[in-house]
Write an enzyme that holds these catalytic residues in place. Sequence first.
Site, PDB file in Angstrom:
ATOM      1  N   CYS A  90      31.525   5.588   6.740  1.00  0.00           N
ATOM      2  CA  CYS A  90      32.223   4.891   7.813  1.00  0.00           C
ATOM      3  C   CYS A  90      31.884   5.497   9.158  1.00  0.00           C
ATOM      4  O   CYS A  90      31.665   6.688   9.299  1.00  0.00           O
ATOM      5  CB  CYS A  90      33.728   4.859   7.585  1.00  0.00           C
ATOM      6  SG  CYS A  90      34.479   6.470   7.482  1.00  0.00           S
TER       7      CYS A  90
ATOM      8  N   THR B 215       0.847  -1.200   0.000  1.00  0.00           N
ATOM      9  CA  THR B 215       0.000   0.000   0.000  1.00  0.00           C
ATOM     10  C   THR B 215       0.877   1.243   0.000  1.00  0.00           C
ATOM     11  O   THR B 215       1.792   1.367   0.821  1.00  0.00           O
ATOM     12  CB  THR B 215      -0.916  -0.011   1.236  1.00  0.00           C
ATOM     13  OG1 THR B 215      -1.724  -1.196   1.171  1.00  0.00           O
ATOM     14  CG2 THR B 215      -1.802   1.220   1.284  1.00  0.00           C
TER      15      THR B 215
END
Length: 383
Positions: A329, A241
């Site tokens: 990172c 949906t």
Amino acid sequence: MNIPVNFDYAATTPVDPSVVSDMLPYFSINYGNPSSVHSLGQRAETALEVARSTCANLINTSNNEVIFTSCGTESDNLALRGCALFQRRQSGANEILTTPVEHHAVTRTAQQLQDLYGFELVYLPVDMYGMVDPSEVKKRISKKTTLVSVIYGNNEVGTINPIADIGRICRELEVPFHTDAVQAAAHLSMDMKRDNLNLISVGAHKMYGPKGVGLLGLNMLPGLLPSQTGGGQEFNYRAGTQNIPLIVGMAKAFSLAQEDIDNRNNELISLRDQLISGVLDQIPDAYLTGHPTLRLPNHASFVFSGIDGNRLLIYLDSKGFTCSSGSACKVGSSKPSDVLLSMGLTPELAIGSLRITLGKETTTDQINSLISALELSVQQLRQ
Ligand SMILES: *Cc1c(COP(=O)(O)O)cnc(C)c1O
């Protein structure tokens, strides 16, 4: 508590107030399911189709070629997996042609297609700016290629690729062409026909829209296998949906991002270049990464020799400025970025990376104070 000055707009942006107000009624008043036949559902369906048509116009494709997804990452996943698997089923082709400077949403999806599904990855080389040479595409593309995927505007180093030229080559050889335009669509005009694109990924939260919504645009694509199956939503390409408030917000944010592009970019470019020349002039052993001019208008990125980029971020944060190392990172794992290594930087230099990205709220004064804070931080860290 002092609010830090944000210089990390490439990570995400605040949602524009007018986007929020457009979204609100679809949470609580017009909360219908667009698949329902009754009037409440049909009001949601209308909002969905208006948003779809707005987005289709912004990327120059037809309404039934816009697939709403949950984010830029999902769009990249659907593009690669859906296209590679479809092409292999049609023709037996088995290769994916991509670059070493893609976002992880592309690289790790391609990697999984190799590891689990037996596709072969072929990498296009990039130059010292992280740019792809279209002639390399011509050299490496073949009947075995299921799709070519090249990032539009690089999230780490800002470089803008010659997408239209690459598109022309792919079109001549009838190989599907995908671009990750999640950064680029926030600043540059998008046109799937001009650029000969078959697939384009866009996300909302890098352009003052909400998190959790994106789109995959299609144009003259032979076919795509869904990666999420279920109901028939999104033309059977993406079941589930639809999230109407987020989709309405995305269409609004995308429209705003594409309004008055030239004037806004001229302002951003002037601020960006003030920042770049300030940093290069005032800080010894600082180098710009990415292309000096063919780069995103809000994007500056550097490496500083003898510096750990993650520690630099912490120093800057403590002085009231939020920046990024450029790659995803986390603090504590200072590894050089693969993107910078692929551009020929040494690991020692690549560790010292910093990405500074500007937004609507950025001022000249903020840039000047950032440059001073950066100069001091680099000095402190080098001692
Ligand atoms: C942020 C980003 C993505 C991921 O988008 P999300 O909507 O955060 O999933 C993909 N590609 C690029 C180039 C990005 O900058």
